[in-house]
Design a protein around this motif. Structure first.
Motif, PDB file in Angstrom:
ATOM      1  N   MET A  93       0.818  -1.196   0.000  1.00  0.00           N
ATOM      2  CA  MET A  93       0.000   0.000   0.000  1.00  0.00           C
ATOM      3  C   MET A  93       0.862   1.260   0.000  1.00  0.00           C
ATOM      4  SD  MET A  93      -3.361  -0.565   2.328  1.00  0.00           S
ATOM      5  CE  MET A  93      -2.692  -1.553   3.639  1.00  0.00           C
ATOM      6  N   ALA A  94       1.953   1.225   0.730  1.00  0.00           N
ATOM      7  CA  ALA A  94       2.817   2.399   0.796  1.00  0.00           C
ATOM      8  C   ALA A  94       3.411   2.691  -0.577  1.00  0.00           C
ATOM      9  CB  ALA A  94       3.920   2.188   1.826  1.00  0.00           C
ATOM     10  N   ARG A  95       3.791   1.635  -1.262  1.00  0.00           N
ATOM     11  CA  ARG A  95       4.373   1.811  -2.600  1.00  0.00           C
ATOM     12  C   ARG A  95       3.341   2.390  -3.558  1.00  0.00           C
ATOM     13  NH1 ARG A  95       5.636  -3.063  -6.147  1.00  0.00           N
ATOM     14  NH2 ARG A  95       6.062  -2.026  -8.093  1.00  0.00           N
ATOM     15  N   THR A 109      -9.821   4.691  -3.695  1.00  0.00           N
ATOM     16  CA  THR A 109      -8.536   4.160  -3.248  1.00  0.00           C
ATOM     17  C   THR A 109      -7.440   5.195  -3.450  1.00  0.00           C
ATOM     18  OG1 THR A 109      -9.202   1.903  -3.771  1.00  0.00           O
ATOM     19  CG2 THR A 109      -6.846   2.310  -3.575  1.00  0.00           C
ATOM     20  N   VAL A 110      -7.440   5.848  -4.600  1.00  0.00           N
ATOM     21  CA  VAL A 110      -6.447   6.894  -4.866  1.00  0.00           C
ATOM     22  C   VAL A 110      -6.602   8.015  -3.847  1.00  0.00           C
ATOM     23  CG1 VAL A 110      -5.695   8.678  -6.493  1.00  0.00           C
ATOM     24  CG2 VAL A 110      -6.235   6.395  -7.322  1.00  0.00           C
ATOM     25  N   HIS A 111      -7.828   8.429  -3.619  1.00  0.00           N
ATOM     26  CA  HIS A 111      -8.072   9.522  -2.678  1.00  0.00           C
ATOM     27  C   HIS A 111      -7.596   9.158  -1.276  1.00  0.00           C
ATOM     28  CE1 HIS A 111     -10.371  12.400  -0.241  1.00  0.00           C
ATOM     29  NE2 HIS A 111     -10.144  13.193  -1.267  1.00  0.00           N
ATOM     30  N   LYS A 112      -7.885   7.951  -0.828  1.00  0.00           N
ATOM     31  CA  LYS A 112      -7.443   7.506   0.504  1.00  0.00           C
ATOM     32  C   LYS A 112      -5.918   7.415   0.558  1.00  0.00           C
ATOM     33  CE  LYS A 112      -8.379   4.175   4.088  1.00  0.00           C
ATOM     34  NZ  LYS A 112      -9.281   4.779   5.038  1.00  0.00           N
ATOM     35  N   ASP A 113      -5.310   6.904  -0.510  1.00  0.00           N
ATOM     36  CA  ASP A 113      -3.850   6.821  -0.561  1.00  0.00           C
ATOM     37  C   ASP A 113      -3.219   8.205  -0.435  1.00  0.00           C
ATOM     38  OD1 ASP A 113      -3.797   4.086  -0.843  1.00  0.00           O
ATOM     39  OD2 ASP A 113      -3.372   4.099  -2.999  1.00  0.00           O
ATOM     40  N   ILE A 114      -3.779   9.172  -1.133  1.00  0.00           N
ATOM     41  CA  ILE A 114      -3.200  10.513  -1.158  1.00  0.00           C
ATOM     42  C   ILE A 114      -3.459  11.260   0.149  1.00  0.00           C
ATOM     43  CG2 ILE A 114      -3.282  12.763  -2.316  1.00  0.00           C
ATOM     44  CD1 ILE A 114      -1.961  10.440  -3.909  1.00  0.00           C
ATOM     45  N   ARG A 170      -2.726   7.853   3.633  1.00  0.00           N
ATOM     46  CA  ARG A 170      -1.520   7.025   3.675  1.00  0.00           C
ATOM     47  C   ARG A 170      -0.259   7.798   3.304  1.00  0.00           C
ATOM     48  NH1 ARG A 170      -5.198   2.925   0.879  1.00  0.00           N
ATOM     49  NH2 ARG A 170      -6.049   1.819   2.670  1.00  0.00           N
ATOM     50  N   LEU A 171      -0.344   8.626   2.276  1.00  0.00           N
ATOM     51  CA  LEU A 171       0.841   9.347   1.820  1.00  0.00           C
ATOM     52  C   LEU A 171       1.324  10.328   2.882  1.00  0.00           C
ATOM     53  CD1 LEU A 171       2.803   9.609  -0.523  1.00  0.00           C
ATOM     54  CD2 LEU A 171       1.349  11.379  -1.477  1.00  0.00           C
ATOM     55  N   GLU A 172       0.406  10.880   3.650  1.00  0.00           N
ATOM     56  CA  GLU A 172       0.776  11.823   4.704  1.00  0.00           C
ATOM     57  C   GLU A 172       1.672  11.159   5.746  1.00  0.00           C
ATOM     58  OE1 GLU A 172      -1.416  15.371   7.109  1.00  0.00           O
ATOM     59  OE2 GLU A 172      -2.567  13.555   6.704  1.00  0.00           O
TER      60      GLU A 172
END
Length: 78
Positions: A1-3, A32-37, A40-42
């Motif tokens: 997920m981090a990748r 999924t993109v929105h949640k990742d950005i 998770r990305l934070e």
């Protein structure tokens, strides 16, 4: 997920892509993109996250223009 989160962030930053375009590029859902950005990305890379947020804010502010242009093209082709 981090990748995946990092790849999505880098893609949006490099291309100026929308969440929808990023999702289509990677074959995942917009949510999924929105949640990742946004989440998770934070945690992974706060600096990259801030840069990506600026791109997404710009995309959001230009959304009404893209919609108007799409409508214009739709009726011009008739």
């Amino acid at each position: 997920m981090a990748r995946r989160a990092r790849q999505s962030g880098e893609y949006i930053l490099e291309t100026g892509a929308t969440v929808r375009a990023c999702a289509e590029h990677f074959g995942i859902s917009k949510s999924t993109v929105h949640k990742d950005i946004t989440e998770r990305l934070e945690e992974i890379d706060a600096e990259l996250c801030e840069k990506v947020r600026k791109v997404l804010e710009r995309n959001l502010s230009e959304r009404h223009i893209r919609g108007g242009n799409a409508t214009k093209r739709k009726y011009a082709s008739r």
